[in-house]
Design a protein around this motif. Sequence first.
Motif, PDB file in Angstrom:
ATOM      1  N   UNK A   1       0.676  -1.310   0.065  1.00 27.71           N
ATOM      2  CA  UNK A   1      -0.199  -0.061  -0.196  1.00 27.71           C
ATOM      3  C   UNK A   1       0.528   1.256  -0.330  1.00 27.71           C
ATOM      4  N   UNK A   2       0.794   2.297  -1.108  1.00 26.39           N
ATOM      5  CA  UNK A   2       1.468   3.582  -0.894  1.00 26.39           C
ATOM      6  C   UNK A   2       0.384   4.880  -0.189  1.00 26.39           C
ATOM      7  N   UNK A   3       0.238   5.515   0.596  1.00 29.19           N
ATOM      8  CA  UNK A   3      -0.667   6.287   0.899  1.00 29.19           C
ATOM      9  C   UNK A   3      -0.170   7.380   0.798  1.00 29.19           C
ATOM     10  N   UNK A   4      -0.725   8.136  -0.442  1.00 21.65           N
ATOM     11  CA  UNK A   4      -0.679   9.894  -0.607  1.00 21.65           C
ATOM     12  C   UNK A   4      -0.404  10.521   0.462  1.00 21.65           C
ATOM     13  N   UNK A   5      -0.919   9.828   1.598  1.00 24.60           N
ATOM     14  CA  UNK A   5      -1.374  12.147   2.530  1.00 24.60           C
ATOM     15  C   UNK A   5      -2.598  12.734   2.286  1.00 24.60           C
ATOM     16  N   UNK A   6      -2.853  13.444   3.259  1.00 21.68           N
ATOM     17  CA  UNK A   6      -3.924  14.393   2.401  1.00 21.68           C
ATOM     18  C   UNK A   6      -3.688  15.208   1.308  1.00 21.68           C
ATOM     19  N   UNK A   7      -4.391  15.978   0.788  1.00 21.26           N
ATOM     20  CA  UNK A   7      -4.880  16.739   0.231  1.00 21.26           C
ATOM     21  C   UNK A   7      -4.252  16.949  -1.114  1.00 21.26           C
ATOM     22  N   UNK A   8      -4.298  15.480  -2.120  1.00 22.35           N
ATOM     23  CA  UNK A   8      -3.530  15.161  -3.386  1.00 22.35           C
ATOM     24  C   UNK A   8      -4.438  15.588  -3.986  1.00 22.35           C
ATOM     25  N   UNK A   9      -4.262  16.439  -4.950  1.00 18.62           N
ATOM     26  CA  UNK A   9      -4.906  16.430  -7.121  1.00 18.62           C
ATOM     27  C   UNK A   9      -4.637  15.407  -7.782  1.00 18.62           C
ATOM     28  N   UNK A  10      -6.213  15.321  -8.564  1.00 22.84           N
ATOM     29  CA  UNK A  10      -5.633  14.423  -9.105  1.00 22.84           C
ATOM     30  C   UNK A  10      -4.962  14.088  -9.647  1.00 22.84           C
ATOM     31  N   UNK A  11      -4.216  14.926 -10.051  1.00 21.82           N
ATOM     32  CA  UNK A  11      -3.094  14.381 -11.282  1.00 21.82           C
ATOM     33  C   UNK A  11      -1.975  14.232 -10.253  1.00 21.82           C
ATOM     34  N   UNK A  12      -1.925  13.959  -8.819  1.00 22.90           N
ATOM     35  CA  UNK A  12      -0.618  13.968  -8.122  1.00 22.90           C
ATOM     36  C   UNK A  12      -0.529  12.056  -7.450  1.00 22.90           C
ATOM     37  N   UNK A  13      -2.049  12.159  -7.736  1.00 25.54           N
ATOM     38  CA  UNK A  13      -2.550  10.403  -7.877  1.00 25.54           C
ATOM     39  C   UNK A  13      -2.448   9.788  -8.688  1.00 25.54           C
ATOM     40  N   UNK A  14      -2.583  10.211  -9.966  1.00 25.28           N
ATOM     41  CA  UNK A  14      -2.550  10.032 -11.121  1.00 25.28           C
ATOM     42  C   UNK A  14      -0.704   9.879 -11.555  1.00 25.28           C
ATOM     43  N   UNK A  15      -0.284  10.333 -10.813  1.00 25.12           N
ATOM     44  CA  UNK A  15       1.197  10.776 -11.681  1.00 25.12           C
ATOM     45  C   UNK A  15       2.080   9.811 -10.843  1.00 25.12           C
TER      46      UNK A  15
END
Length: 135
Positions: free
Chosen positions: A35-49
């Motif tokens: 599991x990779x947890x990105x943390x709070x306040x991500x943008x859709x672009x950040x998630x897809x990248x």
Amino acid sequence: MKRPIRVLVAKVGLDGHDRGAKVIATSLRDAGMEVIYTGLRQTPEMVVNTALQEDVDAIGISILSGAHMTVFPKVMELMKQKELTDVLVTGGGIIPEADIKKLQEIGVGELFPPGTAMKDIVSYIEEWVAENRNF
């Protein structure tokens, strides 16, 4: 030997409540997934990248802010642009049933409301990956 399923768990937008996302991340890890947890306040672009960089099998978006009809379509659009067509997009949070149906029509997978049993989420991801990913 088969590698573990890789799942990106993301909190998109200004929603600052991540307890549920952390519980999901821990449960997926306990089930043997990476599991990779990105943390709070991500943008859709950040998630897809991040999904591209980490070569994930699934993206799970936790959303409680009511922005699901903006966030999920944007993630799906970006994935299509980047030809990321064999990755599951799933998630959960406070999402009305009528909106769930609309999101599934654009390719979003199952969406899980609060209180869903962890075993159901784990099973869904495992079954989807087994049927749709080749690794």
